[in-house]
Design a protein around this motif. Structure first.
Motif, PDB file in Angstrom:
ATOM      1  N   LEU A   8       0.831  -1.201   0.000  1.00  0.00           N
ATOM      2  CA  LEU A   8       0.000   0.000   0.000  1.00  0.00           C
ATOM      3  C   LEU A   8       0.866   1.251   0.000  1.00  0.00           C
ATOM      4  O   LEU A   8       0.577   2.230  -0.696  1.00  0.00           O
ATOM      5  CB  LEU A   8      -0.933   0.001   1.219  1.00  0.00           C
ATOM      6  N   ASP A   9       1.964   1.201   0.760  1.00  0.00           N
ATOM      7  CA  ASP A   9       2.862   2.348   0.849  1.00  0.00           C
ATOM      8  C   ASP A   9       3.588   2.585  -0.474  1.00  0.00           C
ATOM      9  O   ASP A   9       3.988   3.709  -0.792  1.00  0.00           O
ATOM     10  CB  ASP A   9       3.869   2.126   1.976  1.00  0.00           C
ATOM     11  N   GLN A  10       3.766   1.533  -1.252  1.00  0.00           N
ATOM     12  CA  GLN A  10       4.444   1.646  -2.544  1.00  0.00           C
ATOM     13  C   GLN A  10       3.506   2.123  -3.654  1.00  0.00           C
ATOM     14  O   GLN A  10       3.957   2.380  -4.773  1.00  0.00           O
ATOM     15  CB  GLN A  10       5.052   0.302  -2.936  1.00  0.00           C
ATOM     16  N   CYS A  11       2.225   2.228  -3.341  1.00  0.00           N
ATOM     17  CA  CYS A  11       1.214   2.628  -4.346  1.00  0.00           C
ATOM     18  C   CYS A  11       0.443   3.852  -3.872  1.00  0.00           C
ATOM     19  O   CYS A  11      -0.781   3.935  -4.025  1.00  0.00           O
ATOM     20  CB  CYS A  11       0.262   1.467  -4.622  1.00  0.00           C
ATOM     21  N   ARG A  12       1.143   4.819  -3.307  1.00  0.00           N
ATOM     22  CA  ARG A  12       0.484   6.006  -2.747  1.00  0.00           C
ATOM     23  C   ARG A  12      -0.261   6.808  -3.804  1.00  0.00           C
ATOM     24  O   ARG A  12      -1.345   7.341  -3.545  1.00  0.00           O
ATOM     25  CB  ARG A  12       1.522   6.892  -2.061  1.00  0.00           C
ATOM     26  N   LYS A  13       0.325   6.943  -4.999  1.00  0.00           N
ATOM     27  CA  LYS A  13      -0.324   7.740  -6.045  1.00  0.00           C
ATOM     28  C   LYS A  13      -1.664   7.129  -6.444  1.00  0.00           C
ATOM     29  O   LYS A  13      -2.644   7.852  -6.655  1.00  0.00           O
ATOM     30  CB  LYS A  13       0.599   7.852  -7.254  1.00  0.00           C
ATOM     31  N   LEU A  14      -1.707   5.809  -6.562  1.00  0.00           N
ATOM     32  CA  LEU A  14      -2.960   5.142  -6.892  1.00  0.00           C
ATOM     33  C   LEU A  14      -4.000   5.399  -5.809  1.00  0.00           C
ATOM     34  O   LEU A  14      -5.145   5.777  -6.106  1.00  0.00           O
ATOM     35  CB  LEU A  14      -2.744   3.642  -7.059  1.00  0.00           C
ATOM     36  N   LEU A  15      -3.609   5.215  -4.546  1.00  0.00           N
ATOM     37  CA  LEU A  15      -4.555   5.401  -3.446  1.00  0.00           C
ATOM     38  C   LEU A  15      -5.019   6.854  -3.371  1.00  0.00           C
ATOM     39  O   LEU A  15      -6.197   7.130  -3.106  1.00  0.00           O
ATOM     40  CB  LEU A  15      -3.910   4.977  -2.125  1.00  0.00           C
ATOM     41  N   ALA A  16      -4.091   7.795  -3.597  1.00  0.00           N
ATOM     42  CA  ALA A  16      -4.458   9.215  -3.549  1.00  0.00           C
ATOM     43  C   ALA A  16      -5.430   9.578  -4.665  1.00  0.00           C
ATOM     44  O   ALA A  16      -6.264  10.484  -4.502  1.00  0.00           O
ATOM     45  CB  ALA A  16      -3.208  10.074  -3.644  1.00  0.00           C
TER      46      ALA A  16
END
Length: 285
Positions: free
Chosen positions: A111-119
């Motif tokens: 999840l931390d490696q995919c911050r842009k997706l989550l944002a």
């Protein structure tokens, strides 16, 4: 490290990135999935498995704190490492538009490696799972198209999930995996070596500088330095460290001796060959 009677514990399920690391480290071993990182350590400590494999560092998210803390609390040592490129996919029961996603499940580091997706998806809730493989399995079992996972393409195929979006990581990512054993390696085969250790400093000005000064003076590379709290002593910290070199090298041995004299506590976590394989293949996909 490829004896046929080896059993290797890893966290999660088939399809987890740790399972791929096991294949790289122990290609002839029998793999045994465990429910958690802690269960991997318990299996190796109890000698029900020969080795354990855990992620210990992400090139994007930094150290995997749970692995560092489990090492500190156990008598296990690192005996090998593997560095694998990680390719994250957004997977689910059906190929839906992102606006219809309600929940995204994955391991905390993923999840931390995919911050842009989550944002970019503020309407979706991020939920932490034990591993990426567990997240994919849970999403497949639930069967709700609005609940998806960040996992590998391998996990998607294993659980018959659709790849909704491929390569959703913020940047090119690598994860370092550590092979754990109930002993410390002291052999010195060919290649570049690493020495992992943990130490606690005295509470006085310049204590950290004094502790690591022998490394600079002896031209020993500090590959990693991680600060972690000590739960039994509130607001007290230890330092986990990786050095370039073997613990029996003259300069490394002398530096460790000096560091022991200047610290409150020092323990070697293990020695192992550095993974310098130029032929890394992306964990796919």
């Amino acid at each position: 490290m490829t004896q046929n009677d080896n059993t290797v514990a890893y966290p999660g399920r088939e399809g987890a990135h740790s399972a791929v690391a096991c294949d790289r480290l122990f290609p002839a071993a029998r793999l045994i999935a465990q429910a958690s990182f802690e269960a991997v350590v318990e299996a190796v400590t109890a000698r029900t498995c020969t080795y354990g494999v855990l992620p210990i560092e992400s090139s994007l998210a930094g150290p995997v704190n749970e692995t560092h803390d489990l090492l500190y609390d156990s008598a296990l040592s690192i005996v090998a490492e593997a560095i694998l490129p990680i390719r994250h996919c957004l997977v689910g029961p059906e190929d839906i538009v992102l606006e219809d996603v309600r929940e995204i499940r994955s391991h905390a580091v993923a999840l931390d490696q995919c911050r842009k997706l989550l944002a970019s998806m503020p309407w979706a809730t991020a939920t932490v799972a034990p591993t990426t493989g567990d997240a994919a399995a849970a999403v497949a079992e639930l069967g709700d198209p609005a609940v998806v996972a960040i996992a590998s393409g391998r996990a998607a195929r294993l659980h018959s999930l659709a790849v909704i979006a491929d390569d959703v990581g913020d940047h090119e990512a690598f994860t370092r995996f550590a092979a754990l054993a109930p002993y410390t390696r002291l052999d010195r085969r060919h290649g570049e070596w690493r020495t992992a250790l943990t130490f606690e400093t005295h509470h006085r000005p310049g204590a950290l500088h004094t502790a690591i000064e022998p490394l600079a003076r002896r031209n020993i590379d500090m590959v990693q330095l991680v600060s972690r709290p000590i739960p039994s002593r509130p607001f007290d910290y230890r330092f986990d460290c990786v050095l370039g070199g073997h613990p029996l090298d003259d300069e490394v041995a002398a530096a460790l001796s000096e560091m022991r004299a200047e610290t409150a506590r020092l323990r070697v976590f293990g020695s192992y060959r550095a993974d310098r394989d130029e032929g890394w293949e992306t964990v796919a996909a």
